[in-house]
Design a protein around this motif. Structure first.
Motif, PDB file in Angstrom:
ATOM      1  N   LEU A  26       0.817  -1.206   0.000  1.00 27.60           N
ATOM      2  CA  LEU A  26       0.000   0.000   0.000  1.00 27.60           C
ATOM      3  C   LEU A  26       0.854   1.260   0.000  1.00 27.60           C
ATOM      4  O   LEU A  26       0.513   2.254  -0.657  1.00 27.60           O
ATOM      5  N   LEU A  27       1.972   1.246   0.726  1.00 30.78           N
ATOM      6  CA  LEU A  27       2.837   2.425   0.784  1.00 30.78           C
ATOM      7  C   LEU A  27       3.448   2.720  -0.585  1.00 30.78           C
ATOM      8  O   LEU A  27       3.461   3.877  -1.039  1.00 30.78           O
ATOM      9  N   VAL A  28       3.954   1.694  -1.258  1.00 27.49           N
ATOM     10  CA  VAL A  28       4.537   1.894  -2.593  1.00 27.49           C
ATOM     11  C   VAL A  28       3.474   2.380  -3.571  1.00 27.49           C
ATOM     12  O   VAL A  28       3.720   3.282  -4.400  1.00 27.49           O
ATOM     13  N   THR A  29       2.274   1.819  -3.487  1.00 25.05           N
ATOM     14  CA  THR A  29       1.188   2.257  -4.362  1.00 25.05           C
ATOM     15  C   THR A  29       0.785   3.692  -4.071  1.00 25.05           C
ATOM     16  O   THR A  29       0.529   4.488  -4.989  1.00 25.05           O
ATOM     17  N   ALA A  30       0.723   4.050  -2.780  1.00 23.00           N
ATOM     18  CA  ALA A  30       0.340   5.412  -2.410  1.00 23.00           C
ATOM     19  C   ALA A  30       1.361   6.444  -2.882  1.00 23.00           C
ATOM     20  O   ALA A  30       0.992   7.571  -3.233  1.00 23.00           O
ATOM     21  N   ILE A  31       2.645   6.064  -2.897  1.00 27.25           N
ATOM     22  CA  ILE A  31       3.674   6.989  -3.366  1.00 27.25           C
ATOM     23  C   ILE A  31       3.623   7.135  -4.883  1.00 27.25           C
ATOM     24  O   ILE A  31       3.870   8.216  -5.436  1.00 27.25           O
ATOM     25  N   SER A  32       3.278   6.068  -5.582  1.00 30.53           N
ATOM     26  CA  SER A  32       3.358   6.047  -7.043  1.00 30.53           C
ATOM     27  C   SER A  32       2.149   6.684  -7.720  1.00 30.53           C
ATOM     28  O   SER A  32       2.280   7.197  -8.842  1.00 30.53           O
ATOM     29  N   PHE A  33       0.985   6.649  -7.093  1.00 26.33           N
ATOM     30  CA  PHE A  33      -0.236   7.119  -7.739  1.00 26.33           C
ATOM     31  C   PHE A  33      -0.666   8.462  -7.154  1.00 26.33           C
ATOM     32  O   PHE A  33      -0.257   8.840  -6.046  1.00 26.33           O
ATOM     33  N   PRO A  34      -1.510   9.201  -7.890  1.00 24.94           N
ATOM     34  CA  PRO A  34      -1.930  10.533  -7.427  1.00 24.94           C
ATOM     35  C   PRO A  34      -2.767  10.477  -6.154  1.00 24.94           C
ATOM     36  O   PRO A  34      -3.541   9.546  -5.938  1.00 24.94           O
ATOM     37  N   ILE A  35      -2.606  11.502  -5.337  1.00 26.63           N
ATOM     38  CA  ILE A  35      -3.415  11.632  -4.127  1.00 26.63           C
ATOM     39  C   ILE A  35      -4.772  12.237  -4.467  1.00 26.63           C
ATOM     40  O   ILE A  35      -5.812  11.749  -4.035  1.00 26.63           O
ATOM     41  N   VAL A  36      -4.733  13.295  -5.244  1.00 23.22           N
ATOM     42  CA  VAL A  36      -5.967  14.021  -5.532  1.00 23.22           C
ATOM     43  C   VAL A  36      -5.834  14.669  -6.906  1.00 23.22           C
ATOM     44  O   VAL A  36      -4.730  14.960  -7.372  1.00 23.22           O
ATOM     45  N   GLY A  37      -6.975  14.856  -7.547  1.00 18.34           N
ATOM     46  CA  GLY A  37      -7.020  15.561  -8.820  1.00 18.34           C
ATOM     47  C   GLY A  37      -7.984  16.729  -8.741  1.00 18.34           C
ATOM     48  O   GLY A  37      -9.003  16.672  -8.034  1.00 18.34           O
ATOM     49  N   LEU A  38      -7.674  17.814  -9.441  1.00 15.97           N
ATOM     50  CA  LEU A  38      -8.508  19.015  -9.459  1.00 15.97           C
ATOM     51  C   LEU A  38      -8.927  19.310 -10.893  1.00 15.97           C
ATOM     52  O   LEU A  38      -8.088  19.352 -11.806  1.00 15.97           O
ATOM     53  N   ASP A  39     -10.210  19.524 -11.065  1.00 12.44           N
ATOM     54  CA  ASP A  39     -10.759  19.895 -12.373  1.00 12.44           C
ATOM     55  C   ASP A  39     -11.301  21.311 -12.264  1.00 12.44           C
ATOM     56  O   ASP A  39     -12.375  21.548 -11.698  1.00 12.44           O
ATOM     57  N   ILE A  40     -10.526  22.274 -12.809  1.00 10.99           N
ATOM     58  CA  ILE A  40     -10.886  23.686 -12.733  1.00 10.99           C
ATOM     59  C   ILE A  40     -11.198  24.171 -14.135  1.00 10.99           C
ATOM     60  O   ILE A  40     -10.291  24.359 -14.964  1.00 10.99           O
ATOM     61  N   GLN A  41     -12.471  24.378 -14.438  1.00  8.86           N
ATOM     62  CA  GLN A  41     -12.936  24.885 -15.726  1.00  8.86           C
ATOM     63  C   GLN A  41     -12.340  24.090 -16.892  1.00  8.86           C
ATOM     64  O   GLN A  41     -11.838  24.647 -17.863  1.00  8.86           O
ATOM     65  N   GLY A  42     -12.399  22.787 -16.767  1.00 13.74           N
ATOM     66  CA  GLY A  42     -11.925  21.922 -17.841  1.00 13.74           C
ATOM     67  C   GLY A  42     -10.450  21.599 -17.803  1.00 13.74           C
ATOM     68  O   GLY A  42      -9.965  20.761 -18.581  1.00 13.74           O
ATOM     69  N   HIS A  43      -9.694  22.241 -16.928  1.00 14.90           N
ATOM     70  CA  HIS A  43      -8.268  21.972 -16.791  1.00 14.90           C
ATOM     71  C   HIS A  43      -8.077  21.006 -15.614  1.00 14.90           C
ATOM     72  O   HIS A  43      -8.417  21.338 -14.480  1.00 14.90           O
ATOM     73  N   TYR A  44      -7.513  19.842 -15.912  1.00 11.84           N
ATOM     74  CA  TYR A  44      -7.363  18.808 -14.885  1.00 11.84           C
ATOM     75  C   TYR A  44      -5.900  18.707 -14.479  1.00 11.84           C
ATOM     76  O   TYR A  44      -4.994  18.694 -15.323  1.00 11.84           O
ATOM     77  N   ALA A  45      -5.677  18.652 -13.177  1.00 14.22           N
ATOM     78  CA  ALA A  45      -4.321  18.511 -12.633  1.00 14.22           C
ATOM     79  C   ALA A  45      -4.366  17.532 -11.475  1.00 14.22           C
ATOM     80  O   ALA A  45      -5.347  17.489 -10.724  1.00 14.22           O
ATOM     81  N   GLU A  46      -3.310  16.748 -11.339  1.00 12.74           N
ATOM     82  CA  GLU A  46      -3.211  15.778 -10.250  1.00 12.74           C
ATOM     83  C   GLU A  46      -1.788  15.767  -9.725  1.00 12.74           C
ATOM     84  O   GLU A  46      -0.847  16.183 -10.418  1.00 12.74           O
ATOM     85  N   THR A  47      -1.633  15.281  -8.500  1.00 14.86           N
ATOM     86  CA  THR A  47      -0.322  15.304  -7.868  1.00 14.86           C
ATOM     87  C   THR A  47      -0.139  14.088  -6.978  1.00 14.86           C
ATOM     88  O   THR A  47      -1.114  13.523  -6.468  1.00 14.86           O
ATOM     89  N   THR A  48       1.117  13.691  -6.806  1.00 15.07           N
ATOM     90  CA  THR A  48       1.489  12.622  -5.891  1.00 15.07           C
ATOM     91  C   THR A  48       2.161  13.229  -4.658  1.00 15.07           C
ATOM     92  O   THR A  48       2.364  14.447  -4.585  1.00 15.07           O
ATOM     93  N   VAL A  49       2.512  12.382  -3.723  1.00 16.04           N
ATOM     94  CA  VAL A  49       3.203  12.873  -2.515  1.00 16.04           C
ATOM     95  C   VAL A  49       4.555  13.485  -2.879  1.00 16.04           C
ATOM     96  O   VAL A  49       4.928  14.560  -2.385  1.00 16.04           O
ATOM     97  N   LEU A  50       5.289  12.822  -3.767  1.00  9.33           N
ATOM     98  CA  LEU A  50       6.597  13.336  -4.157  1.00  9.33           C
ATOM     99  C   LEU A  50       6.466  14.643  -4.932  1.00  9.33           C
ATOM    100  O   LEU A  50       7.281  15.555  -4.764  1.00  9.33           O
ATOM    101  N   ASP A  51       5.437  14.738  -5.772  1.00 11.88           N
ATOM    102  CA  ASP A  51       5.206  15.997  -6.489  1.00 11.88           C
ATOM    103  C   ASP A  51       4.874  17.120  -5.522  1.00 11.88           C
ATOM    104  O   ASP A  51       5.315  18.266  -5.702  1.00 11.88           O
ATOM    105  N   ALA A  52       4.082  16.827  -4.497  1.00 10.49           N
ATOM    106  CA  ALA A  52       3.744  17.847  -3.508  1.00 10.49           C
ATOM    107  C   ALA A  52       4.978  18.324  -2.759  1.00 10.49           C
ATOM    108  O   ALA A  52       5.144  19.531  -2.506  1.00 10.49           O
ATOM    109  N   ALA A  53       5.868  17.379  -2.406  1.00 11.84           N
ATOM    110  CA  ALA A  53       7.106  17.774  -1.722  1.00 11.84           C
ATOM    111  C   ALA A  53       7.990  18.624  -2.633  1.00 11.84           C
ATOM    112  O   ALA A  53       8.601  19.611  -2.181  1.00 11.84           O
ATOM    113  N   GLN A  54       8.062  18.273  -3.919  1.00  9.39           N
ATOM    114  CA  GLN A  54       8.851  19.068  -4.857  1.00  9.39           C
ATOM    115  C   GLN A  54       8.271  20.463  -5.019  1.00  9.39           C
ATOM    116  O   GLN A  54       9.020  21.453  -5.113  1.00  9.39           O
ATOM    117  N   ALA A  55       6.941  20.565  -5.055  1.00  7.22           N
ATOM    118  CA  ALA A  55       6.311  21.882  -5.169  1.00  7.22           C
ATOM    119  C   ALA A  55       6.610  22.743  -3.948  1.00  7.22           C
ATOM    120  O   ALA A  55       6.882  23.948  -4.072  1.00  7.22           O
TER     121      ALA A  55
END
Length: 217
Positions: free
Chosen positions: A55-84
């Motif tokens: 579960l930990l490896v899967t949670a790190i590899s796949f997105p946590i949440v996705g946002l759909d703002i006026q047709g623009h979709y973005a998603e992020t993982t834990v590592l992406d969030a730390a990089q941001a």
């Protein structure tokens, strides 16, 4: 090695003093039951640990949440969030996210495998006391539940701004949180010391120790 205090008469006993009773232990002074060991405890710990690692490896590899703002979709993982966070010059916060969400849970599960897998095979793991001490120190720093709670609060606050779509990592983190709680209940220090006392020393570890002693002599 941490002594065991009898809950009835407060007699202090070392776990190795109770190794004669293989399934359960009683206080020699008042007869109160101190603990009991199930024969399949190690198998349960191993099964939960392997599941938690998956579960930990899967949670790190796949997105946590996705946002759909006026047709623009973005998603992020834990590592992406730390990089941001790092790019926004919030290095301390990025380090805490990685430490408490990825590194400490990974170290905790790896330490459990290091300790329990040889015991399950009937061998004493190398550095048992030291690794177990490090495991106890690392457990308070594995804060998966705090991370999940923070993500849920953020999802609620963003729900009026965009369509929030929880990713597969959210379910994995929820399952990981439950498995870590179950492991903390199953991992009983007296039971592990009892299994260590009943196990055999690793053959290559004993040979290396004898060669080291000869080299120093």
């Amino acid at each position: 090695m941490t002594p065991i205090a009898c809950h009835e008469c407060d007699l202090l006993l070392m776990p190795l003093e109770l190794s004669a009773a293989r399934s359960q232990a009683y206080c020699p002074r008042c007869g109160a039951r101190l603990y009991g060991c199930h024969h399949d405890r190690l198998e349960k710990i191993l099964a939960l640990t392997v599941a938690a690692l998956t579960l930990l490896v899967t949670a790190i590899s796949f997105p946590i949440v996705g946002l759909d703002i006026q047709g623009h979709y973005a998603e992020t993982t834990v590592l992406d969030a730390a990089q941001a966070l790092w790019r926004e010059e919030r290095g301390l916060l990025a380090g805490l996210v990685l430490l408490t969400t990825v590194l400490m849970p990974l170290f905790e599960l790896g330490a459990v495998l290091w300790l329990v897998l040889p015991l399950w095979r009937g061998w004493r793991p190398w550095g048992f006391a030291r690794v177990f001490r490090l495991l106890r120190l690392a457990q308070p720093w594995a804060m998966v539940e705090v991370f999940v709670l923070g993500v849920l609060v953020s999802l609620v606050k963003l729900s009026h701004l965009a369509d929030v779509l929880p990713g597969p990592a959210m379910a994995c983190f929820g399952g990981l949180m439950a498995l870590l709680a179950a492991l903390s209940v199953l991992i009983d220090p007296p039971a592990l010391w009892q299994a260590w006392d009943a196990a055999r020393p690793l053959p290559f570890a004993g040979g290396a120790l004898r060669r080291f002693r000869k080299a120093r002599a």
